[in-house]
Design an enzyme around this catalytic site. Structure first.
Site, PDB file in Angstrom:
ATOM      1  N   ARG A   1     107.896  31.581   6.279  1.00 41.94           N
ATOM      2  CA  ARG A   1     107.664  31.486   4.829  1.00 41.94           C
ATOM      3  C   ARG A   1     108.372  30.275   4.237  1.00 41.94           C
ATOM      4  NH1 ARG A   1     110.715  34.255   1.598  1.00 41.94           N
ATOM      5  NH2 ARG A   1     110.720  36.168   2.839  1.00 41.94           N
TER       6      ARG A   1
ATOM      7  N   TYR B   1      90.909  21.770 -14.660  1.00 40.75           N
ATOM      8  CA  TYR B   1      90.247  22.684 -13.732  1.00 40.75           C
ATOM      9  C   TYR B   1      90.261  24.109 -14.319  1.00 40.75           C
ATOM     10  CZ  TYR B   1      89.441  25.309  -9.441  1.00 40.75           C
ATOM     11  OH  TYR B   1      88.943  26.159  -8.504  1.00 40.75           O
TER      12      TYR B   1
ATOM     13  N   ASP C   1      97.338  16.176 -11.764  1.00 34.79           N
ATOM     14  CA  ASP C   1      96.475  16.736 -10.718  1.00 34.79           C
ATOM     15  C   ASP C   1      95.572  15.593 -10.238  1.00 34.79           C
ATOM     16  OD1 ASP C   1      94.357  17.896  -9.277  1.00 34.79           O
ATOM     17  OD2 ASP C   1      94.408  19.752 -10.434  1.00 34.79           O
TER      18      ASP C   1
ATOM     19  N   LYS D   1      90.059  20.413  -1.120  1.00 31.53           N
ATOM     20  CA  LYS D   1      88.927  19.561  -1.498  1.00 31.53           C
ATOM     21  C   LYS D   1      88.862  18.305  -0.636  1.00 31.53           C
ATOM     22  CE  LYS D   1      88.463  22.739  -4.658  1.00 31.53           C
ATOM     23  NZ  LYS D   1      89.004  22.590  -5.997  1.00 31.53           N
TER      24      LYS D   1
END
Ligand code: PLP
Length: 401
Positions: free
Chosen positions: A60, A113, A185, A210
C-alpha cells in the site's frame, strides 16, 4: 561530437525511470506482485520502515513496478517528486484532501472533468470549503476571483469536451501572488504537448488511464511537483489507500514507451479531422484549439507544442443526427474513454457530462448534438473517410424520413 544538454522527451518516454528497477539482467521492468518484503536484518527493516533507508515494506505504501512508472512520468514533467494513485480521480481527490481544510476557498473553472466537477459541487461544499467556478477561458474573471483570496487554484486545459484553453502562465502568476497552490490537470495535453510546472504550476495531475497508458486497459493516476508538496500527498494516499496496482503500473509504463509516437499521430489526425469537419454543411461547429478561429488559439500556440488528440463538433439536428451518425462509424469505439490508440467517440450527454441536466449543459456551451472525438493512431485518410461516410449516411437518412 556536439554535446546535447537536455535529453529529448521522446528519448525519455523510452528510457526514463527504468534502469534502477531492472533485475537479473532483464531489459524490461518486472511486475512485482509481492505485497510485503522480507528483512533478515531487523535494524535494516526498522531503517526502511522509518524512512531512513530506501526500500519497500508493504504494497500500500510503495512498490518497485509502481515506482518505475512514477519515475518515468516525473522525468517527463520535469518534476522533483511524484506519487501515483489507483485512478485519476483518486489523484485529484487525494491531492485536494491533503491540502484543504474547512473554511478554505478554491477557485477553478466550470469545464473541469465531470468527476472533478462533482467534487467541487457535491463533496467540497459539505466540508465547508467554498468553491468558486469561473467561466472557462475568461482569464480576467479568474484573476478577479483569485485576487479575492484562495488556497487552491485548480486548472484543466484543454477541457472536456469543448477543448477550451486557459493561460497557465498568467493564471499561475495570479495564483502565486494570492498565495494559492496552483494545480493543473494535464491529462488532455500530456507532457509531450504541455509541461505546466515549467509554466509556473505547483502540481501537475494526470489520469494515467488515458493518453499515458494509451491502450484503454489499465487505470491509474499521478501527481508531480516539489518534494515538499508531494510528501504530504504521498502520506495521505499511503494511509487512505488509493494505491496504484503493480500490473496497471506495468501496463502504463509499457504504454508510455510509445507516448511520443502515439500523441504525434493523434494530433495530426485531430487537426486533419477538424479541418475536414469544418467544411461539412451538416456540421454546425468544430471545437479544436489547433484551428485558427478557436477563441484561444494564440494561448494554445504559446503554451502547447501541439494541440492534442481531442476535438468535438456539433451536428445540425441535435441528438437525432448524433443517433444516426455514431452507429455508422466503422473505426471508432462508441465508449466513455479517451486517449487510446483507437478512435473513440461519444455524445457529451452520455460521456463527459452525463451527470448534468440539458439546461446545465446548455449553460456550459455544450450543444445536445455535440460529439466528442478522441483521435486514435489509424491512418488519417481512413478516419476522415469513416466520418465522411457516416455523415453522408445520416444526411440521406434525413432526406428519406
Ligand atoms: C478521465 C479523466 C480524469 C479521471 O481519471 P480516471 O482515471 O478515470 O479516474 C480526470 N481528468 C481528466 C481530464 C480525465 O479525462
Amino acid at each position: 561530437m556536439t554535446h546535447k544538454k537536455e535529453i529529448d522527451l521522446a528519448t525519455k518516454t523510452v528510457w526514463a525511470g527504468e534502469a534502477d528497477y531492472l533485475v537479473h539482467g532483464a531489459t524490461q521492468v518486472p511486475v512485482v506482485l509481492s505485497v510485503a518484503y522480507n528483512y533478515d536484518d531487523i535494524d535494516e527493516w526498522f531503517d526502511v520502515a522509518t524512512g531512513k533507508k530506501a526500500g519497500h515494506i508493504y504494497g500500500r505504501n510503495t512498490n518497485p513496478t509502481v515506482q518505475s512508472f512514477e519515475d518515468k512520468i516525473k522525468e517527463m514533467e520535469g518534476a522533483e517528486a511524484v506519487t501515483s494513485f489507483s485512478t485519476g480521480m483518486a489523484a485529484i481527490s487525494n491531492t485536494l484532501a491533503t491540502f484543504l481544510v474547512p473554511g478554505d476557498r478554491i477557485v477553478s473553472i466550470k469545464d473541469t472533468y465531470g468527476g472533478t466537477n462533482k467534487i467541487f459541487s457535491e463533496f467540497l461544499p459539505r466540508q465547508q470549503i467554498e468553491v468558486h467556478l469561473c467561466d472557462t477561458g475568461n482569464m480576467a474573471e479568474m484573476e478577479k476571483e483569485i485576487n479575492k483570496g484562495c488556497e487552491i487554484l485548480y486548472l484543466e486545459t484543454p477541457t472536456n469536451p469543448t477543448v477550451k484553453i486557459t493561460d497557465i502562465e498568467r493564471m499561475a502568476k495570479a495564483g502565486k501572488e494570492a498565495g494559492a497552490l496552483v494545480i493543473v490537470d494535464n491529462t488532455f495535453a500530456t507532457p509531450m504537448n504541455q509541461r505546466p510546472l515549467a509554466l509556473g504550476a505547483d502540481l501537475v495531475i494526470h489520469s494515467a488511464t488515458k493518453f499515458l497508458g494509451g491502450h484503454a486497459d489499465a487505470l491509474g493516476g499521478v501527481v508531480c511537483g516539489r518534494k515538499a508538496l508531494i510528501e504530504p500527498i504521498f502520506h495521505y494516499r499511503e494511509i487512505n489507500g488509493a494505491t496504484m496496482d503493480p500490473m496497471a503500473a506495468y501496463l502504463v509504463l509499457r504504454g508510455m514507451k510509445t507516448l511520443h509516437l502515439r500523441v504525434r499521430e493523434q494530433c495530426k489526425n485531430a487537426m486533419a479531422l477538424a479541418l475536414y469537419l469544418q467544411k461539412q454543411d451538416i456540421v454546425e461547429d468544430v471545437f479544436y484549439p489547433g484551428l485558427p478561429d478557436h477563441p484561444n488559439h494564440d494561448i494554445a500556440k504559446k503554451q502547447m507544442d501541439d494541440f492534442g488528440g481531442m476535438l468535438s463538433f456539433s451536428v445540425k439536428g441535435g441528438i437525432d443526427t448524433v443517433r444516426k451518425v455514431l452507429p455508422k462509424l466503422q473505426f471508432a469505439h462508441r465508449a466513455a474513454n479517451l486517449g487510446a490508440v483507437e478512435t473513440t467517440v461519444g455524445p457529451a450527454r452520455t460521456t463527459s457530462h452525463v451527470e448534468c441536466t440539458p439546461e446545465e449543459r446548455a449553460a456550459l456551451g455544450i450543444p445536445e448534438g455535440l460529439i466528442r472525438v478522441s483521435c486514435g493512431i489509424e491512418a488519417t485518410d481512413d478516419i476522415i473517410h469513416d466520418f465522411e461516410q457516416a455523415l453522408q449516411a445520416a444526411k440521406s437518412d434525413k432526406l428519406l424520413s
